[in-house]
Design an enzyme around this catalytic site. Sequence first.
Site, PDB file in Angstrom:
ATOM      1  CG  HIS A  73      87.552  48.756  49.552  1.00 41.33           C
ATOM      2  ND1 HIS A  73      86.939  49.788  48.799  1.00 41.33           N
ATOM      3  CD2 HIS A  73      88.049  47.836  48.759  1.00 41.33           C
ATOM      4  CE1 HIS A  73      87.415  49.693  47.575  1.00 41.33           C
ATOM      5  NE2 HIS A  73      87.871  48.435  47.296  1.00 41.33           N
ATOM      6  CE1 TYR A 198      81.763  56.259  50.406  1.00 37.37           C
ATOM      7  CE2 TYR A 198      79.585  57.099  49.431  1.00 37.37           C
ATOM      8  CZ  TYR A 198      80.399  56.035  49.904  1.00 37.37           C
ATOM      9  OH  TYR A 198      79.682  54.722  49.758  1.00 37.37           O
ATOM     10  N   PRO A 290      71.408  56.240  47.568  1.00 35.18           N
ATOM     11  CG  PRO A 290      72.116  56.294  45.440  1.00 35.18           C
ATOM     12  CD  PRO A 290      71.003  56.831  46.310  1.00 35.18           C
ATOM     13  CE  LYS A 294      74.780  51.542  55.783  1.00 32.72           C
ATOM     14  NZ  LYS A 294      75.742  50.440  55.894  1.00 32.72           N
ATOM     15  CE1 TYR A 385      80.230  54.007  53.224  1.00 39.04           C
ATOM     16  CE2 TYR A 385      81.367  52.153  53.245  1.00 39.04           C
ATOM     17  CZ  TYR A 385      81.029  53.037  52.528  1.00 39.04           C
ATOM     18  OH  TYR A 385      81.267  52.907  51.253  1.00 39.04           O
TER      19      TYR A 385
END
Length: 393
Positions: A73, A198, A290, A294, A385
């Site tokens: 991704h 998200y 979550p 990580k 990220y």
Amino acid sequence: MRKTQVVIVGGGPSGLLLSQLLARHGVESLVLEKHTRAHVEGRIRAGLLESGTTELLSEAGVGAKMKREGLVHHGFLLAFAGRTHRIDLQGLAGRSVVVYGQTEIQKDLGDAAGEQVVWEARDVSIQGFEGRQPSVSYTKDGTTRTIACDFIAGCDGYHGVSRASVPPDRIAQYERVYPFGWLGILAEVPPVNDELIYANHPRGFALCSMRSRSRSRYYVQCPLTEKVEDWPDERFWGELKTRLPVDFAERLTTGPSIEKSIAPLRSFIAEPMRFGRLFLAGDAAHIVPPTGAKGLNLAAADVGVLYEGLAEYYRTGSERLLEEYSARALARVWKASRFSWWFTTLMHRIPEKGLDEALASKLQLAELDYLSQSEAASRAVAENYVGLPFAKA
Ligand code: FAD
Ligand code: PHB
């Protein structure tokens, strides 16, 4: 008394990965796992790997299936106020992430491990780690055995015996329990989008993730007072649709869930991560909420630092890297915990005394709007990220 070089308590991803990396460097280890292999492999958990984690898995010799089946991704979407903003990971941070389930990693590591793991090792206790001759006892099939070793690696998760064996005055612990949970489902339906979404919504957070092109993993924020039984599939799908921007909600394919569970959210850090000849790694030392994925990546990163230290010790006799383990791992752990806490706070509805929810929600939307207009702010998200680099030894 039987002897080995390193006893590893816990056969989750940290323990098995450490054992595999040590074996590659000629260091002998034994993993003691209290559950059956089937139980450990059945737990549905993390799904997103940083490039540092995929590199470490390859180095451990268990990267082939991940390379074949993992989905690369290059970005993800933030959804809020009915619109989306894409974080271009590759463009902003120069790296991507890989979707590959923890269950698959656990199976790959389990296949490679063989005789190095004692499954169903009960009543594990650790002794003597403050001196030069630690040992670990356990019971299997009614027989209690003690193993002498040079080092103990505590890879036994948040509820394990390793951290609990450290005298309270030697360890500092920092914790925040969030006043909500994540209800997650797994379903054999194609993901609603080819990248993760998200979503910040007045009814609460939602996340659209996946395990493959035909299997979706979706989450909605829920009150901690609710039980899985309160959430028949129809209620879950309805709630998820409500929290997504309309164009995604209309495209969502629903279907029967094959797993459904509620996870509480916690930030927790114990320091230091070394006590004489005992080293803590992964969830045994820290837990992150979550949001941002990580947890598993931090566990792998700890193991990456720890195995290098142990390998150097057996190669040269030097304890230099082992002495640096705690400080090097913690520097990164704190930064990842900060990011996970920040991302959680940005995306969830936070029902807390003393916090004006309407004000908090307006501030979140202002920050998301700023993120969507500022390349610098989006880059900061992307860098965190994809995973921050380690300070080099
Ligand atoms: P664990 O996976 O906890 O493994 C520890 C092992 O030690 C276990 O197998 C346990 O059985 C064993 N053990 C415990 N006590 C003993 C003992 N006394 N003796 C012997 N063995 C013992 N992370 C994400 O990034 N994304 C997610 O969506 C996500 N979802 C999660 C959902 C849940 C319910 C949980 C609990 C965690 C989730 N995580 C997630 C976090 C991620 O799964 C962990 O960070 C990761 O599993 C850490 O690996 P570990 O090996 O350090 O610990
Ligand atoms: C998951 O796929 O389970 C997942 C992905 C990203 C997250 C958390 C969980 O931030």
